[in-house]
Design an enzyme around this catalytic site. Structure first.
Site, PDB file in Angstrom:
ATOM      1  N   ASP A   1      31.674   1.835   1.914  1.00  0.00           N
ATOM      2  CA  ASP A   1      31.140   0.801   2.800  1.00  0.00           C
ATOM      3  C   ASP A   1      32.308   0.279   3.640  1.00  0.00           C
ATOM      4  O   ASP A   1      33.480   0.626   3.402  1.00  0.00           O
ATOM      5  CB  ASP A   1      30.442  -0.307   2.014  1.00  0.00           C
TER       6      ASP A   1
HETATM    7  C1  BGC Z   1      27.241  -2.983   5.255  1.00  0.00           C
HETATM    8  C2  BGC Z   1      26.535  -1.647   5.269  1.00  0.00           C
HETATM    9  C3  BGC Z   1      26.541  -1.076   6.659  1.00  0.00           C
HETATM   10  C4  BGC Z   1      27.984  -0.978   7.138  1.00  0.00           C
HETATM   11  C5  BGC Z   1      28.125  -0.345   8.511  1.00  0.00           C
HETATM   12  C6  BGC Z   1      28.598  -2.940   5.937  1.00  0.00           C
HETATM   13  O1  BGC Z   1      29.136  -4.186   6.103  1.00  0.00           O
HETATM   14  O2  BGC Z   1      27.382  -3.419   3.929  1.00  0.00           O
HETATM   15  O3  BGC Z   1      25.241  -1.790   4.779  1.00  0.00           O
HETATM   16  O4  BGC Z   1      25.891   0.164   6.678  1.00  0.00           O
HETATM   17  O5  BGC Z   1      28.526  -2.278   7.171  1.00  0.00           O
HETATM   18  O6  BGC Z   1      27.681  -1.173   9.498  1.00  0.00           O
END
Ligand code: BGC
Length: 707
Positions: free
Chosen positions: A260
């Site tokens: 993530d």
């Molecule tokens: C979130 C994810 C997301 C990623 C990309 C993160 O902060 O937890 O769910 O896909 O950002 O935007």
């Protein structure tokens, strides 16, 4: 792909494992991205070695970035474009929590299909969806992104989404590859505070929390995103048990694992990595392929290889997975696959797509209360439409980057198509209302709720009631002595106890997306009949949280028999205000005649059952028939009810329908203390109903039989 891999230098290989934002490629590096570049710690040369991009605006930007990249990179390996297409691209569908309320896997698949077609016009190849985190704490803002508290429903809908996105194959134009997230157990963030500690036994992780991701993988999801939290004290992003033992060994997953945002570096804050180098070492060893938004791999893996701390084979394996994904996406044949300004104009927000959005929205709202037949409305009634959502177009909910409220109609705009007598005041200020207009109306529709920024990532709350101003306003409306219809907008189950007795009817809409207002009006005026069912329980108060229907019995269950030493609260009931699976209709359904063909059956045999559903009303309607089981005695304590099947059926006015189900051995299996997943002989109760609380039950017995 192996020959291509062999031609790459170590630095070029590692580049494939890095994902950064689009502006790095197209901005004037010296002037514009000096800060972020410096922070990331990568050079301009290295930018043109990276493997994928996070987020993109539209086709024009995608084409510009890919072109620039291919011009400057040595091997011309196309970038993959990944983005958060969570519940639509520009045609916005109900938030996932609302889509879950439809209990309609086909509609969820259709929503994902349209999302793919639209997002592909911008050249997006991968969506970070579905979120298969099981959610049982409405304080956690991210409950809006998931399918609620039940493992079975969660798994069915996560799989539908994957099928909708990937459709006929990720090599084809118009299809996206799906990245299921956040692996694993993120929904358990303590006290509902985002990014907080997760502590769960391995048994319960397997019993309840992994099945959603697994179903998405079984449906073919090509990527997995790790979560921000710890599992057994180790951050998911560097957790070998999750990423190697489970994903690779047990599930035989051969797709790409991505971190993530920043989560590899955050292992330093977790206190499990000393520095970035240590994080990179732990990430690659655990089985993390791509790191999102940071460059710990690029900065440190070469040294770690030189020091013999990392076998280059591990890097090769990860890079090969990324290259294979590029090949499977068809990017070596067409690096710009899908991106087309013409298609954007033709397909995005097309009438056809908006029609699907309306179809999904109509089934995603939940009628929570309807006393004195306050609903449906008829067109002769004079309406006072009040509250902060009366003329607010912002009903697209969180995680709709490409969508815009500008494309929506507001409630008052659509209301005026239904009635000539409409008074609108979009405040929650009782003093601002025109007394004469209010007294002159027949019905008050009060549209209130959370702002979309009150749920979603990093938007946790300890108070999940409507605002004080909204509650006071609803209470004050009583003095007009009219029927009051409450239309709710929110990204989580709310505590509605303070207002439930102040209104005649309540329609929960969550955030229904682009066609929100049209859907709400059709439901209020019975051009469509509400059929949504809650995917998460609505608590009576925040103190009950977590409260979910599929809880364990405890050794001292509350029986209301005067025994003080049982599991209950002195100041609150145990059950939620509205339980999982609950939702009203304008039709009056009556369930009877549960027939189970084989009440005594051998392990492995299929149970066949049926129930009669009668529609005792003048209105055709959909009803969701739900089948739950309880395993009375098992090696580990089993929930008092568990959903095992459901069917959404149309029952015509005054007609009866017999609905049939089959439960195979899968329905009776559970995770044993040794993590073996199997069923045991013994007694079970089967419950069939139209909510988790309104059921008919019968006992059945499984015999060991011949295996
Ligand atoms: C979130 C994810 C997301 C990623 C990309 C993160 O902060 O937890 O769910 O896909 O950002 O935007």
């Amino acid at each position: 792909m192996k020959d291509l891999l062999e031609r790459l230098t170590l630095q070029e290989k590692i580049g494939q494992l890095i994902q950064i934002a689009p502006f790095f490629y197209i901005s004037d590096v010296d002037k514009n991205v000096f800060g972020p570049l410096l922070e990331l710690g990568i050079s301009e040369e290295e930018i043109f070695m990276t493997g994928s991009v996070l987020g993109i605006k539209d086709a024009t930007e995608m084409i510009e970035v890919q072109k620039k990249y291919l011009e400057k990179s040595r091997h011309k390996i196309p970038l993959i474009f990944m983005a958060d297409i969570i519940h639509g691209y520009q045609t916005i569908f109900p938030v996932p929590l609302a889509m879950a309320a439809s209990f309609n896997e086909e509609l969820v698949r259709k929503a994902a299909r349209v999302s793919s077609i639209e997002a592909q016009t911008a050249g997006i190849h991968v969506t970070f969806s579905p979120m298969a985190d099981l959610t049982r704490d409405p304080r956690w803002g991210r409950v809006v992104e998931g399918f609620g508290e039940d493992p079975y429903l969660n798994g069915v809908l996560a799989a539908s989404m994957v099928k909708g996105y990937q459709h006929t194959g990720i090599d084809k134009k118009g299809n996206l590859a799906s990245c299921v997230k956040h692996f694993a157990g993120y929904g358990l963030s303590e006290a509902g505070r985002d990014y907080n500690t997760v502590d769960i036994s391995r048994l319960n992780l397997h019993q309840y929390y992994l099945s959603g991701y697994k179903k998405a993988l079984d449906a073919g999801a090509r990527l997995v995103m790790t979560s921000f939290n710890l599992i057994e004290g180790i951050p998911a992003t560097t957790n070998k048990y999750l990423l190697r033992d489970l994903l690779r060994e047990e599930y035989q997953f051969d797709g790409v694992v991505i971190s993530d945002y920043d989560s590899l570096k955050e292992t330093i804050e977790h206190g499990t990595s000393k520095d970035e180098k240590d994080a990179a070492l732990k990430g690659i060893k655990a089985g993390l392929d791509i790191e999102m938004a940071t460059a710990a791999y690029l900065r440190n893996l070469p040294t770690l290889v030189k020091e013999n701390k990392v076998d280059v084979k591990l890097i090769d394996e990860a890079v090969l997975r990324v290259l294979e994904l590029k090949k499977d996406l068809g990017l070596f044949d067409d690096p710009f696959k899908g991106a087309s300004v013409l298609d954007e104009k033709r397909l995005v927000l097309s009438e056809q797509h908006q029609a699907v959005a309306l179809e999904v929205a109509l089934e995603s709202a939940v009628l929570l209360k309807n006393d004195h037949e306050a609903l449906p409305l008829n067109k002769a009634l004079k309406i006072a439409l009040v509250g902060n959502y009366a003329s607010n177009k912002d009903t697209i909910g969180p995680w709709s980057w490409h969508g815009s409220p500008k494309d929506n109609a507001s409630l008052d705009e659509v209301f005026s198509r239904y009635t000539a007598h409409l008074y609108v005041n979009d405040t929650c200020d009782i003093k601002a209302l025109d007394e004469r207009e209010m007294l002159n109306s027949d019905v008050i529709v009060v549209a209130v709720g959370e702002h979309r920024r009150e749920s979603g990532e990093a938007h946790s709350k300890t108070n999940i009631r409507l605002s004080f101003e909204q509650e006071s306003f609803i209470k004050a409306l009583k003095r007009f002595n009219k029927k009051i219809i409450l239309v709710l907008f929110n990204g989580r189950p709310l505590d509605l106890t303070p207002v439930v007795n102040e209104v005649d009817a309540m329609l929960e809409t969550f955030f229904l997306g682009t066609k929100s207002s049209e859907a709400i009006l059709m439901l209020l005026y019975n051009e469509a009949n509400p059929s949504g069912k809650l995917p998460m329980s609505f608590p009576r108060s925040v103190g009950q949280i977590p409260v979910y229907y599929n809880h364990l019995n405890t050794g001292r269950p509350f029986k209301n028999d005067g025994n003080e030493y049982t599991s209950f609260y002195l100041d609150e009931k145990n059950d939620p205000l509205y339980s999982f699976g609950y939702g009203l209709s304008y039709s009056k359904f009556e369930l009877s005649n549960l027939i189970i063909k084989n009440t005594i059956f051998n392990k492995g045999e299929t149970i066949q059952l049926s129930i009669d559903v009668k529609n005792n009303s003048d209105i055709d309607g959909y009803e969701v028939i739900q089948v739950y089981i309880r395993d009375l005695v098992a090696e580990v304590s089993r929930p008092v009810k568990e959903l095992k099947a459901f069917k959404k059926v149309m029952v015509k006015k005054h007609e009866m329908l017999r609905v049939y189900f089959e439960l195979d051995d899968e329905a009776f299996k559970y995770v044993h203390p040794n993590l073996c997943y199997d069923s045991d002989e013994g007694d079970f109760i089967i419950f069939v109903g139209n909510s988790s609380t309104s059921v008919i039950d019968q006992k059945i017995t499984m015999k060991e039989g011949s295996k």
